[in-house]
Write an enzyme that holds these catalytic residues in place. Structure first.
Site, short mmCIF file in Angstrom:
data_model
loop_
_atom_site.label_atom_id
_atom_site.label_comp_id
_atom_site.label_asym_id
_atom_site.label_seq_id
_atom_site.Cartn_x
_atom_site.Cartn_y
_atom_site.Cartn_z
N THR A 1 0.81 -1.18 -0.04
CA THR A 1 -0.10 -0.01 -0.12
C THR A 1 0.80 1.09 0.06
OG1 THR A 1 -1.53 1.30 1.38
CG2 THR A 1 -0.03 -0.21 2.53
N ASP A 2 0.16 2.32 -0.46
CA ASP A 2 1.07 3.69 -0.54
C ASP A 2 1.24 4.04 1.18
OD1 ASP A 2 -1.70 4.32 0.15
OD2 ASP A 2 -1.74 5.83 -1.56
N GLU A 3 0.41 3.49 2.00
CA GLU A 3 0.39 4.01 3.07
C GLU A 3 1.82 3.71 4.05
OE1 GLU A 3 -2.87 3.48 5.87
OE2 GLU A 3 -4.39 3.70 4.04
N TYR B 1 -1.76 -0.40 11.27
CA TYR B 1 -2.37 -1.04 9.97
C TYR B 1 -0.82 -0.76 9.00
CZ TYR B 1 -3.27 -1.41 4.94
OH TYR B 1 -3.23 -1.77 3.62
N LYS C 1 1.90 -3.27 7.51
CA LYS C 1 2.05 -3.47 6.05
C LYS C 1 3.84 -2.95 5.68
CE LYS C 1 -0.37 -4.54 3.22
NZ LYS C 1 -0.70 -5.83 2.80
#
Ligand code: NAD
Ligand code: DAU
Length: 379
Positions: free
Chosen positions: A140-142, A165, A169
């Site tokens: 994810t870009d997060e 979260y 990741k």
């Protein structure tokens, strides 16, 4: 003939990916591994499972002996790992589950692949690998954290996650890279922005707003609604993963984004006006509304579907302000670009939800009500 292990394919993106690759490639076999948490729904992929080309195994990616058994039985060429706890708000409530599934589950799959795919050692002691295998991590870009008003995430942007979260990741990505650096394992990683489209679980912004409008409820917007996300139609994401798994360079990360930044408030307003327009054009849709008040023409009224439904609520803790992806690398290397314009994708998405209310009822029939009340009260 390539054999895939696709984990988490009873969830949103995994299910779309499963449908996409089965339609695109005739010569593949796919085994789905999914433990069916609240976010997984077997009904979503029931029509894809045929016990010839597509098999379903209910199980946990953290299960060591199950992973070994599956690798032994099916001789996978590709592993594509979607399985994860994916909702930021839930990670704030229960971080440990996120760390267990997202980090240890990933590491368990990597180890099972290593046991199955290593063929020997080279002269320096590095493992040698079966030809043509690949472990792909859906990230994810997060992992890059939050941007100010300017700039984009590239693959070189330092990792700086904020939520439990995104920290989980990021850790998983680091473990995947560690297996590449230490064992020369053939891996790839894609880091994608916010997806939207069919089968999106209605705890996430867009499907939650659609569901609430149909139920005549308020539309909760965190903080002042100025946070920016880069929205990508899910099928475009699936196309990117398909390209990277088959043709992407081993050991590489590819960012995948929609070139489509919008504030949350813009998203909510656009969803309201699109539903209003679709229901004006096609009054049959109005029967889906819970509120059955009649308008002056004797039709079910939609006069109340407007911005007064918006309710600004307490902000998410540690809420990242802005995400935006620079997808130049995947465009230059593999010719991928986000094909679906947001104006088209959002209409397709809303029409899909209007036509698939049985699916919404099915996936929200379990603990969803309890979750909703805990998060938003009874509004
Ligand atoms: P989702 O929550 O809709 O689906 C997750 C699936 O994983 C469910 O079917 C669930 O049953 C399964 N699962 C959870 N724990 C498992 C376990 N221990 N063993 C086996 N299966 C398990 O998630 P999604 O939105 O489809 O996201 C899929 C992946 O893509 C995730 O890794 C997520 O981090 C990543 N991602 C999502 C987005 C997005 O916008 N949704 C964007 C970028 C990356
Ligand atoms: O950026 C990729 C990520 O996108 C993925 O890694 C995650 O798995 C996925 O869930 C998604 O995370 P977000 O937190 O961005 O998605 P969500 O739909 O939960 O929220 C989108 C934005 O809308 C975010 O800024 C929070 C806000 N929001 C969300 C909900 C559920 C609201 O304002 N109100 C809401 O009720």
């Amino acid at each position: 003939m390539k054999t895939y292990l696709v984990t988490g394919a009873a969830g949103f993106i995994g299910a779309n990916y499963l449908k996409y690759i089965l339609a695109k490639h005739n010569d593949i076999k796919v085994v789905v591994l999914d433990t069916l948490t609240y976010a997984g729904n077997l009904g979503t992929i029931a029509s894809d499972i045929d016990s010839e080309r597509c098999f379903f195994i209910k199980g946990d990616i953290c299960d060591y002996s199950l992973a070994d058994r599956l690798f032994g039985e099916y001789k996978f060429d590709y592993v594509v790992n979607f399985a994860a706890e994916s909702h930021v708000d839930r990670s704030i409530e229960n971080p440990q589950l996120f760390l267990t599934t997202n980090i240890l589950g990933t590491q368990n799959l990597l180890d099972a692949a290593r046991r199955a795919w290593v063929t020997g050692k080279d002269e320096y002691g590095y493992p040698t690998w079966r030809k043509g295998v690949r472990y792909h991590q859906v990230s994810t870009d997060e992992v890059y954290g939050s941007l100010g008003t300017e700039g984009f995430f590239t693959e070189e942007t330092p990792l700086c996650p904020h939520s439990p979260y995104s920290a989980s990741k990021t850790s998983a990505d680091l473990v995947v890279m560690a297996y590449h650096d230490t064992y020369k394992m053939p891996i790839s990683i894609t880091r994608c922005s916010n997806n939207y489209g069919p089968y999106h679980f209605p705890e996430k912004l867009i499907p939650l707003i659609i569901k609430n409008i149909l139920e005549g409820k308020k539309l909760p917007v965190y903080g002042d609604g100025s946070n920016v996300r880069d929205w990508l139609y899910v099928e475009d994401h699936c196309k990117a993963i398909d390209l990277v798994v088959r043709l992407g360079k081993e050991g590489e990360v590819y960012n995948v984004g929609g070139h489509n930044e919008k504030t949350n408030l813009e998203i909510v307003k656009l969803t309201i006006s699109t539903i209003h327009r679709l229901m004006s054009e096609n009054p049959n849709y109005r029967s889906l509304l819970k509120k059955k008040e009649k308008d002056a023409n004797g039709e079910i009224s939609i006069n109340w579907i407007d911005e007064s439904l918006i309710l600004f609520v307490k902000d998410r803790l540690g809420h990242d302000q802005r995400y935006a992806i620079d997808p130049t690398k995947i465009t230059d290397a593999l010719g991928w670009y986000p094909e679906t314009k947001f104006e088209v994708g959002i209409v397709k998405t809303i029409e899909w939800y209007l036509a698939n209310q049985t699916w919404v009822e099915e996936v929200t029939s379990g603990d969803y009500q309890k979750y909703y009340e805990k998060m938003y009260g009874s509004r």
